[in-house]
Write an enzyme that holds these catalytic residues in place. Structure first.
Site, PDB file in Angstrom:
ATOM      1  N   GLU A 219       0.671  -1.101   0.064  1.00 45.98           N
ATOM      2  CA  GLU A 219      -0.007  -0.235   0.149  1.00 45.98           C
ATOM      3  C   GLU A 219       0.952   0.672   0.023  1.00 45.98           C
ATOM      4  O   GLU A 219       0.960   2.763   0.523  1.00 45.98           O
ATOM      5  CB  GLU A 219      -0.537  -0.479   1.279  1.00 45.98           C
ATOM      6  CG  GLU A 219      -1.638  -1.408   1.620  1.00 45.98           C
ATOM      7  CD  GLU A 219      -2.441  -1.299   0.014  1.00 45.98           C
ATOM      8  OE1 GLU A 219      -3.378  -0.099  -0.550  1.00 45.98           O
ATOM      9  OE2 GLU A 219      -3.802  -1.890   0.337  1.00 45.98           O
TER      10      GLU A 219
ATOM     11  N   HIS B 225      -2.774   1.707   9.210  1.00 44.66           N
ATOM     12  CA  HIS B 225      -4.103   0.983   8.017  1.00 44.66           C
ATOM     13  C   HIS B 225      -4.065  -0.357   8.336  1.00 44.66           C
ATOM     14  O   HIS B 225      -3.156  -1.214   8.421  1.00 44.66           O
ATOM     15  CB  HIS B 225      -3.228   0.593   6.364  1.00 44.66           C
ATOM     16  CG  HIS B 225      -4.165  -0.446   5.829  1.00 44.66           C
ATOM     17  ND1 HIS B 225      -5.464   0.086   5.159  1.00 44.66           N
ATOM     18  CD2 HIS B 225      -3.991  -1.344   5.261  1.00 44.66           C
ATOM     19  CE1 HIS B 225      -6.279  -1.305   5.510  1.00 44.66           C
ATOM     20  NE2 HIS B 225      -5.344  -1.915   4.511  1.00 44.66           N
TER      21      HIS B 225
ATOM     22  N   HIS C 138      -6.720  -3.578  10.055  1.00 42.01           N
ATOM     23  CA  HIS C 138      -7.999  -4.202   9.806  1.00 42.01           C
ATOM     24  C   HIS C 138      -8.854  -4.700  10.858  1.00 42.01           C
ATOM     25  O   HIS C 138      -9.195  -5.338  11.230  1.00 42.01           O
ATOM     26  CB  HIS C 138      -7.216  -5.636   9.262  1.00 42.01           C
ATOM     27  CG  HIS C 138      -6.870  -5.499   7.423  1.00 42.01           C
ATOM     28  ND1 HIS C 138      -6.385  -6.932   6.951  1.00 42.01           N
ATOM     29  CD2 HIS C 138      -6.416  -4.658   6.713  1.00 42.01           C
ATOM     30  CE1 HIS C 138      -6.076  -6.309   6.064  1.00 42.01           C
ATOM     31  NE2 HIS C 138      -5.871  -5.420   6.079  1.00 42.01           N
TER      32      HIS C 138
ATOM     33  N   GLU D 146     -16.463  10.743  23.670  1.00 43.54           N
ATOM     34  CA  GLU D 146     -15.780  11.495  22.730  1.00 43.54           C
ATOM     35  C   GLU D 146     -15.103  11.548  21.934  1.00 43.54           C
ATOM     36  O   GLU D 146     -13.900  12.005  21.632  1.00 43.54           O
ATOM     37  CB  GLU D 146     -14.122  10.176  24.042  1.00 43.54           C
ATOM     38  CG  GLU D 146     -13.947   9.087  23.187  1.00 43.54           C
ATOM     39  CD  GLU D 146     -12.722   8.530  23.936  1.00 43.54           C
ATOM     40  OE1 GLU D 146     -12.814   6.987  24.139  1.00 43.54           O
ATOM     41  OE2 GLU D 146     -12.054   9.526  23.956  1.00 43.54           O
TER      42      GLU D 146
ATOM     43  N   HIS E 208     -12.545  -4.053   4.066  1.00 43.23           N
ATOM     44  CA  HIS E 208     -11.630  -4.357   4.520  1.00 43.23           C
ATOM     45  C   HIS E 208     -10.579  -4.027   4.953  1.00 43.23           C
ATOM     46  O   HIS E 208     -10.168  -4.194   5.990  1.00 43.23           O
ATOM     47  CB  HIS E 208     -10.713  -3.518   2.896  1.00 43.23           C
ATOM     48  CG  HIS E 208      -9.391  -3.900   2.800  1.00 43.23           C
ATOM     49  ND1 HIS E 208      -8.695  -3.863   1.961  1.00 43.23           N
ATOM     50  CD2 HIS E 208      -8.036  -3.337   3.985  1.00 43.23           C
ATOM     51  CE1 HIS E 208      -7.415  -3.848   1.646  1.00 43.23           C
ATOM     52  NE2 HIS E 208      -7.177  -3.955   2.618  1.00 43.23           N
TER      53      HIS E 208
HETATM   54  O1  2HA Z   1      -1.407  -7.048   3.359  1.00 43.15           O
HETATM   55  O2  2HA Z   1      -3.582  -4.847   4.179  1.00 43.15           O
HETATM   56  O3  2HA Z   1      -4.518  -3.731   1.861  1.00 43.15           O
HETATM   57  C1  2HA Z   1      -1.514  -5.433   3.605  1.00 43.15           C
HETATM   58  C2  2HA Z   1      -2.517  -5.308   3.235  1.00 43.15           C
HETATM   59  C3  2HA Z   1      -3.263  -4.517   1.491  1.00 43.15           C
HETATM   60 ZN    ZN Z   2      -5.361  -4.256   3.721  1.00 46.33          ZN
END
Ligand code: 2HA
Ligand code: ZN
Length: 273
Positions: free
Chosen positions: A115, A138, A140, A168, A209
């Protein structure tokens, strides 16, 4: 100074561990990047082992010649704290912001996160808004992902629903949360869509995602992700008990909160339901 003894490197590794411990980084899921300060580059420069230039897959001219600490593509957050030199790397960008080269880490080979275009384009947008922004994360996040199957994929809906779940929230993310519909990850298109949202927000949800968060430092960025995901968890629990709330934080409550906490809450989120 040894690379792994630098405070920014320790902070980066700790954040990876924290995310792993939250359960947001199954297998190689998620990625983290930090725009390194010039004085921090100076501290660790003696450890550099510079590799070949590679294309970024996006153009980020305002980040030309800057250095980033990033997780590796296909690497596991679970391993970062025990094998940092195999799991993360520091990269340098060229004078056009179109190529990168590894200067430290990934000692057994590999590339920066898949990414990287999204991370760098988000860094570019955020640095233009305010140069204090240095971290893009990022993850998940389980409950946010679950909600992308049952709520309309609209900024107004996600922001308002998350705000209502914890007092909050509007103080921690007063500008709100943006949402990107499902897209193929890893490329320029999703990077463009996300960085557009990052002009306005510090949080962007990728439907089915995960989530991107931007912040000045590791504490603020992790805290932002954690706060939004916890609000999502409360919403999932609430919806699991019954579909309708018996009472909630009202628009008037939000207006009163905004005055006392000196935050500006955009009117588009304070609609009557
Ligand atoms: O593997 O999270 O979006 C990495 C990720 C791809
Ligand atoms: Zn991801």
């Amino acid at each position: 100074m040894k690379f792994l003894e630098a405070k920014f490197v320790k902070g980066f590794i700790r954040m990876c561990d924290d995310g792993w411990n939250q359960g947001w980084h199954e297998r190689n899921g998620g990625n983290l990047s930090y725009r390194v300060k010039p004085e921090e580059v100076g501290l660790v420069k003696e450890n550099f082992n510079t590799k070949e230039w590679q294309p970024i897959g996006a153009s980020v001219p305002t980040l030309a010649n800057e250095y980033f600490l990033v997780t590796g593509s296909g690497k596991y957050f679970r391993n970062v704290s025990i094998q940092p030199e195999d799991s993360i790397c520091m990269i340098e960008l060229d004078e056009k912001g179109e190529k990168y080269r590894i200067v430290w880490g990934l000692i057994h080979g590999g590339k920066p996160t898949s990414e990287l275009p999204s991370h760098l384009m988000n860094h570019e947008v955020k640095a233009l808004v305010n140069p204090e922004y240095r971290v893009i994360y990022h993850a998940h996040t389980t409950n946010i992902i679950a909600l992308t199957f049952v709520l309309p994929l609209k900024d107004e809906v996600f922001t308002r629903e998350l705000w209502e779940m914890a007092t909050e929230c509007p103080v921690v993310f007063p500008s709100g949360v943006g949402v990107v519909g499902w897209m193929v990850p890893g490329g320029k298109e999703i990077a463009i869509a996300t960085s557009k949202l990052m002009k306005e927000y510090d949080l962007a949800i990728w439907a089915h995602h995960g989530m991107f968060a931007a912040g000045y430092d590791f504490d603020l960025t992790f805290g932002l992700m954690h706060t939004a995901e916890k609000a999502a968890e409360i919403l999932v629990k609430t919806l699991s008990m019954q579909p309708n709330k018996l009472q909630t934080i009202t628009t008037q409550n939000f207006r009163n909160l905004a005055i006392d906490f000196k935050v500006t809450l955009p009117e588009k989120f304070l609609y009557e339901k």
